[in-house]
Design a protein around this motif. Structure first.
Motif, PDB file in Angstrom:
ATOM      1  N   LEU A 203       0.507  -0.979  -0.076  1.00 23.74           N
ATOM      2  CA  LEU A 203      -0.075  -0.549   0.162  1.00 23.74           C
ATOM      3  C   LEU A 203       1.119   1.500  -0.418  1.00 23.74           C
ATOM      4  O   LEU A 203       1.391   1.703   1.010  1.00 23.74           O
ATOM      5  CB  LEU A 203      -1.209  -0.090   1.348  1.00 23.74           C
ATOM      6  N   SER A 204       0.798   2.473  -1.032  1.00 18.03           N
ATOM      7  CA  SER A 204       1.180   3.574  -1.642  1.00 18.03           C
ATOM      8  C   SER A 204       0.635   4.482  -1.831  1.00 18.03           C
ATOM      9  O   SER A 204       0.351   4.613  -2.115  1.00 18.03           O
ATOM     10  CB  SER A 204       2.353   3.540  -2.113  1.00 18.03           C
ATOM     11  N   PHE A 205       0.467   5.519  -0.477  1.00 15.76           N
ATOM     12  CA  PHE A 205      -0.507   6.684   0.080  1.00 15.76           C
ATOM     13  C   PHE A 205       0.881   7.764  -0.264  1.00 15.76           C
ATOM     14  O   PHE A 205       0.755   8.949   0.767  1.00 15.76           O
ATOM     15  CB  PHE A 205      -1.247   6.931   0.683  1.00 15.76           C
ATOM     16  N   GLY A 206       1.767   7.592  -0.933  1.00 17.69           N
ATOM     17  CA  GLY A 206       2.925   8.528  -0.179  1.00 17.69           C
ATOM     18  C   GLY A 206       2.746   9.924  -1.088  1.00 17.69           C
ATOM     19  O   GLY A 206       2.444   9.686  -2.077  1.00 17.69           O
ATOM     20  N   GLY A 207       3.113  10.887  -0.725  1.00 23.91           N
ATOM     21  CA  GLY A 207       3.462  12.096  -2.168  1.00 23.91           C
ATOM     22  C   GLY A 207       2.312  12.672  -1.876  1.00 23.91           C
ATOM     23  O   GLY A 207       1.891  12.990  -2.679  1.00 23.91           O
ATOM     24  N   HIS A 208       1.286  13.006  -0.610  1.00 24.93           N
ATOM     25  CA  HIS A 208      -0.350  13.935  -1.042  1.00 24.93           C
ATOM     26  C   HIS A 208       0.013  14.456  -0.423  1.00 24.93           C
ATOM     27  O   HIS A 208       0.710  15.502   0.643  1.00 24.93           O
ATOM     28  CB  HIS A 208      -0.936  12.214  -0.822  1.00 24.93           C
ATOM     29  N   ASN A 209      -1.623  15.013   0.414  1.00 24.06           N
ATOM     30  CA  ASN A 209      -1.900  16.052   0.901  1.00 24.06           C
ATOM     31  C   ASN A 209      -2.785  15.397   1.626  1.00 24.06           C
ATOM     32  O   ASN A 209      -3.767  16.399   2.448  1.00 24.06           O
ATOM     33  CB  ASN A 209      -2.521  18.336   0.304  1.00 24.06           C
ATOM     34  N   LEU A 210      -2.481  14.634   2.397  1.00 24.17           N
ATOM     35  CA  LEU A 210      -3.745  13.527   3.542  1.00 24.17           C
ATOM     36  C   LEU A 210      -3.168  13.750   4.407  1.00 24.17           C
ATOM     37  O   LEU A 210      -1.764  14.364   5.057  1.00 24.17           O
ATOM     38  CB  LEU A 210      -3.104  12.459   3.134  1.00 24.17           C
ATOM     39  N   SER A 211      -4.047  14.280   5.635  1.00 22.83           N
ATOM     40  CA  SER A 211      -4.156  14.847   6.230  1.00 22.83           C
ATOM     41  C   SER A 211      -5.016  14.473   7.975  1.00 22.83           C
ATOM     42  O   SER A 211      -5.024  12.773   7.695  1.00 22.83           O
ATOM     43  CB  SER A 211      -4.938  16.250   6.760  1.00 22.83           C
ATOM     44  N   ASP A 212      -5.248  14.697   9.204  1.00 21.35           N
ATOM     45  CA  ASP A 212      -5.980  13.710  10.097  1.00 21.35           C
ATOM     46  C   ASP A 212      -4.864  12.502  10.891  1.00 21.35           C
ATOM     47  O   ASP A 212      -3.332  12.818  10.662  1.00 21.35           O
ATOM     48  CB  ASP A 212      -6.891  13.050   9.404  1.00 21.35           C
ATOM     49  N   PHE A 234      -0.249  13.470   7.921  1.00 22.52           N
ATOM     50  CA  PHE A 234      -0.616  13.181   8.781  1.00 22.52           C
ATOM     51  C   PHE A 234      -0.140  13.950  10.375  1.00 22.52           C
ATOM     52  O   PHE A 234       1.048  14.174  10.366  1.00 22.52           O
ATOM     53  CB  PHE A 234       0.163  12.081   8.830  1.00 22.52           C
ATOM     54  N   SER A 235      -0.957  13.366  11.338  1.00 17.16           N
ATOM     55  CA  SER A 235      -0.617  13.688  12.280  1.00 17.16           C
ATOM     56  C   SER A 235      -0.753  13.237  13.053  1.00 17.16           C
ATOM     57  O   SER A 235      -1.606  11.925  13.112  1.00 17.16           O
ATOM     58  CB  SER A 235      -1.273  15.599  12.892  1.00 17.16           C
ATOM     59  N   GLY A 236      -0.687  13.379  15.372  1.00 19.61           N
ATOM     60  CA  GLY A 236      -0.753  12.375  15.846  1.00 19.61           C
ATOM     61  C   GLY A 236      -0.150  11.431  16.505  1.00 19.61           C
ATOM     62  O   GLY A 236       1.149  11.314  15.858  1.00 19.61           O
ATOM     63  N   ASN A 257       3.678  14.881  10.021  1.00 25.05           N
ATOM     64  CA  ASN A 257       3.493  15.461  11.173  1.00 25.05           C
ATOM     65  C   ASN A 257       2.929  14.825  12.572  1.00 25.05           C
ATOM     66  O   ASN A 257       2.590  15.225  13.931  1.00 25.05           O
ATOM     67  CB  ASN A 257       2.486  16.782  11.495  1.00 25.05           C
ATOM     68  N   LEU A 258       3.323  13.584  12.683  1.00 21.86           N
ATOM     69  CA  LEU A 258       3.275  12.383  13.423  1.00 21.86           C
ATOM     70  C   LEU A 258       4.424  12.994  15.016  1.00 21.86           C
ATOM     71  O   LEU A 258       5.437  13.844  15.132  1.00 21.86           O
ATOM     72  CB  LEU A 258       3.610  11.388  13.192  1.00 21.86           C
ATOM     73  N   LYS A 259       3.752  12.973  16.174  1.00 21.72           N
ATOM     74  CA  LYS A 259       4.508  13.739  17.111  1.00 21.72           C
ATOM     75  C   LYS A 259       4.914  12.243  18.864  1.00 21.72           C
ATOM     76  O   LYS A 259       4.007  11.247  18.341  1.00 21.72           O
ATOM     77  CB  LYS A 259       3.237  14.269  18.229  1.00 21.72           C
ATOM     78  N   GLU A 260       4.960  12.918  19.283  1.00 21.68           N
ATOM     79  CA  GLU A 260       4.917  11.744  20.234  1.00 21.68           C
ATOM     80  C   GLU A 260       5.533  10.871  20.370  1.00 21.68           C
ATOM     81  O   GLU A 260       7.273  11.376  19.862  1.00 21.68           O
ATOM     82  CB  GLU A 260       3.458  11.031  21.247  1.00 21.68           C
ATOM     83  N   SER A 261       5.884   9.646  21.666  1.00 21.34           N
ATOM     84  CA  SER A 261       7.099   8.525  21.511  1.00 21.34           C
ATOM     85  C   SER A 261       6.859   7.516  20.713  1.00 21.34           C
ATOM     86  O   SER A 261       5.986   7.154  20.652  1.00 21.34           O
ATOM     87  CB  SER A 261       7.264   8.500  22.941  1.00 21.34           C
ATOM     88  N   MET A 262       8.039   7.032  20.460  1.00 24.02           N
ATOM     89  CA  MET A 262       8.139   5.639  19.833  1.00 24.02           C
ATOM     90  C   MET A 262       7.649   4.557  20.835  1.00 24.02           C
ATOM     91  O   MET A 262       8.601   4.350  22.270  1.00 24.02           O
ATOM     92  CB  MET A 262       8.636   5.085  18.731  1.00 24.02           C
ATOM     93  N   PRO A 263       6.624   3.766  20.984  1.00 22.74           N
ATOM     94  CA  PRO A 263       7.073   2.725  22.151  1.00 22.74           C
ATOM     95  C   PRO A 263       7.643   1.187  22.193  1.00 22.74           C
ATOM     96  O   PRO A 263       8.299   1.129  20.728  1.00 22.74           O
ATOM     97  CB  PRO A 263       4.979   1.957  22.124  1.00 22.74           C
ATOM     98  N   GLU A 264       7.630   0.752  22.849  1.00 30.45           N
ATOM     99  CA  GLU A 264       8.936  -0.673  22.926  1.00 30.45           C
ATOM    100  C   GLU A 264       8.006  -1.788  21.622  1.00 30.45           C
ATOM    101  O   GLU A 264       9.045  -3.143  21.813  1.00 30.45           O
ATOM    102  CB  GLU A 264       8.805  -1.319  24.003  1.00 30.45           C
ATOM    103  N   GLU A 265       6.444  -1.138  21.875  1.00 26.53           N
ATOM    104  CA  GLU A 265       6.285  -2.336  20.971  1.00 26.53           C
ATOM    105  C   GLU A 265       6.313  -2.905  19.394  1.00 26.53           C
ATOM    106  O   GLU A 265       6.274  -3.318  18.567  1.00 26.53           O
ATOM    107  CB  GLU A 265       4.333  -2.039  20.847  1.00 26.53           C
ATOM    108  N   ILE A 266       7.398  -1.632  18.895  1.00 19.52           N
ATOM    109  CA  ILE A 266       8.219  -2.216  17.724  1.00 19.52           C
ATOM    110  C   ILE A 266       9.082  -3.005  17.654  1.00 19.52           C
ATOM    111  O   ILE A 266       9.389  -3.027  16.476  1.00 19.52           O
ATOM    112  CB  ILE A 266       8.837  -0.441  17.343  1.00 19.52           C
ATOM    113  N   GLY A 267       9.240  -3.747  18.337  1.00 19.52           N
ATOM    114  CA  GLY A 267       9.931  -4.647  18.837  1.00 19.52           C
ATOM    115  C   GLY A 267       9.460  -5.961  17.688  1.00 19.52           C
ATOM    116  O   GLY A 267       9.592  -6.671  17.582  1.00 19.52           O
ATOM    117  N   PHE A 268       7.811  -5.691  17.909  1.00 24.94           N
ATOM    118  CA  PHE A 268       7.105  -6.225  16.873  1.00 24.94           C
ATOM    119  C   PHE A 268       7.392  -7.153  15.841  1.00 24.94           C
ATOM    120  O   PHE A 268       6.860  -7.695  14.701  1.00 24.94           O
ATOM    121  CB  PHE A 268       5.676  -6.819  17.381  1.00 24.94           C
ATOM    122  N   LEU A 269       8.119  -5.775  14.945  1.00 23.58           N
ATOM    123  CA  LEU A 269       8.035  -5.635  13.137  1.00 23.58           C
ATOM    124  C   LEU A 269       9.527  -6.413  12.931  1.00 23.58           C
ATOM    125  O   LEU A 269      10.623  -5.997  12.946  1.00 23.58           O
ATOM    126  CB  LEU A 269       8.031  -4.236  13.536  1.00 23.58           C
TER     127      LEU A 269
END
Length: 460
Positions: A203-212, A234-236, A257-269
């Motif tokens: 799935l590729s939605f890169g290079g647009h003006n998508l928000s929210d 993208f935000s939040g 515009n993604l914010k906050e921190s990355m959780p330790e669950e990233i280790g599932f990837l």
């Protein structure tokens, strides 16, 4: 095209002839029974009626076969249930008002849609399975009728000039496996219905003006391997469900515009190979476990607000080729174990608050493969231009001979330079007393533009 609702005269004639022959045979059989086998007159009508019904049943069974094998009775392909695909593609063309290289000129009623440029059909059902129209300058919108291509598995529309919103009707394509519509000017939000495409793997939605926000429902795509959401608005917070997609290998979600921190669950990837989240507003520490990221080859977290130190676990990622940590708020020193990674091609830790001695082995021995600028408290290291490259010695230890020679040469050079300045100053004072200087007066009257022209842009 008109549908053919009746059989041609030839099959009808053959069917009728078969019926007549069957009934005549039945009469002969009755005559045989009547003359050769004693039979009562009361049972004769019943037997005749049963044989007549049998002949009609045979005629009903045989007639469709004559109709099916008749060339005149065969329906065209478009009338076998494919009118929907034909109409959907024509509606797609109607929504495009400009394109390059006459790419859609073949999309007309004189050609079957399976022969149209960019369209691929299967051989059994003659239904559309792939639509490839990337990089042909398509101008317009994506029609909602595209959701009626129920057999389609691949749609590639990236690198065009499509606008408006992504149709929610994409969610009807339950066979869809690949959807590339990146690098257009589509707006609106993430089409949440696409998360109903359970077979989707790319799935590729890169290079647009998508928000929210990126929807939580993205976690429903359990077969998703590549998700490309880079260069949007993208935000939040990154949804927690995204870290549950263990089959994912490619995750570029940078330049949002993604914010906050990355959780330790990233280790599932655990199958992740490329992780690109640069130029967001993420903060906190960089959580990485080396045992969960043995396949990682690219890690780019540049241009965020990550803090604390460089994780020691990064030194255990032996397959890592590119590491981008620049433009963050990282502190501390570079783990020495990072110089033992032989697979690295580039390392960028510039513009942080790092300090201490820079390793000198491995990738750090190649100045063109390392960027360390913007860290004012670094010392040592071959790749640190302008810094003292001599190793530090303890108090009372004899200085390195090379350092002593450098100091001596610099001192002599400075003394000679000072002596030359004093000599030139005295010579000028003597010449002013004995000679006039009309050339200096003339030079003061020249304009900046004339000097610029005379010297060919100060290139002399």
């Amino acid at each position: 095209m008109e549908e053919v609702n009746h059989c041609s005269p030839a099959p009808l004639f053959l069917s009728a002839a078969f019926s007549v022959c069957a009934e005549v045979s039945a009469l002969f059989f009755l005559c045989h029974l009547f003359f050769c086998v004693p039979i009562s007159s009361s049972s004769f009508p019943v037997l005749f009626h049963l044989l007549s019904l049998l002949c009609r049943l045979l005629r009903a069974c045989v007639r469709p076969w004559f109709c099916f094998f008749s060339p005149a009775s065969r329906k065209p392909i478009s009338s076998l249930g494919n009118e929907t695909d034909n109409l959907s593609l024509l509606k797609f063309k109607e929504s495009i008002y400009d394109y390059l290289h006459h790419v859609l000129d073949s999309w007309n009623t004189s050609n079957h849609f399976c022969n149209w440029y960019g369209v691929t059909c299967d051989h059994n059902h003659h239904r559309v399975t792939e639509l490839w129209l990337n990089g042909y300058g398509l101008r317009g919108s994506i029609t909602p009728h595209i959701g009626n291509l129920s057999f389609v598995r691949v749609i590639v529309l990236n690198d065009n000039m499509l606008y408006r919103e992504i149709p929610q009707e994409f969610g009807h394509l339950f066979r869809l496996q690949t959807l590339f519509i990146g690098n257009n000017t589509l707006g609106g939000t993430f089409a949440i219905n696409i998360t109903s495409c359970s077979e989707l793997s790319n799935l590729s939605f890169g290079g647009h003006n998508l928000s929210d926000r990126i929807p939580m429902e993205i976690g429903y795509l359990h077969k998703l391997e590549r998700l490309h959401l880079v260069k949007n608005n993208f935000s939040g917070q990154i949804p927690m469900s995204m870290w549950n997609l263990s089959s994912r290998t490619l995750l570029p979600i940078g330049e949002n515009n993604l914010k906050e921190s990355m959780p330790e669950e990233i280790g599932f990837l655990q199958k992740l190979r490329i992780f690109y989240i640069s130029r967001n507003k993420l903060s906190g520490a960089i959580p990485f476990c080396p045992y969960n990221f043995s396949s990682l080859i690219v890690l780019d977290v540049e241009g965020n607000f990550f803090q604390e130190t460089i994780p020691l676990s990064l030194a255990s990622l032996k397959g890592l080729r590119y590491l981008g940590l620049s433009q963050n708020n990282l502190s501390g020193s570079i783990p020495k174990g990072m110089q033992d990674i032989t697979s690295w091609t580039y390392l960028n830790v510039s513009f942080n608050m790092l300090e201490g001695e820079v390793p000198s082995k491995g990738v750090f021995s190649n100045a063109s493969a390392v960027s360390l600028m913007g860290n004012k408290k670094f010392r040592g290291g071959i790749s640190m231009a302008g810094l003292l490259t001599c190793p530090l010695k303890s108090v009372g230890e004899r200085k390195h001979p090379n350092c002593k020679m450098i100091v001596l040469v610099c001192s002599v050079t400075a003394f000679l330079l000072l002596l030359s300045i004093v000599a030139i100053y005295h010579l000028r004072n003597r010449s002013k007393k004995s000679l006039d200087s009309p050339s200096i007066d003339m030079l003061s009257k020249l304009s900046y533009q004339k000097l610029h022209n005379a010297t060919d842009g100060f290139s002399i």
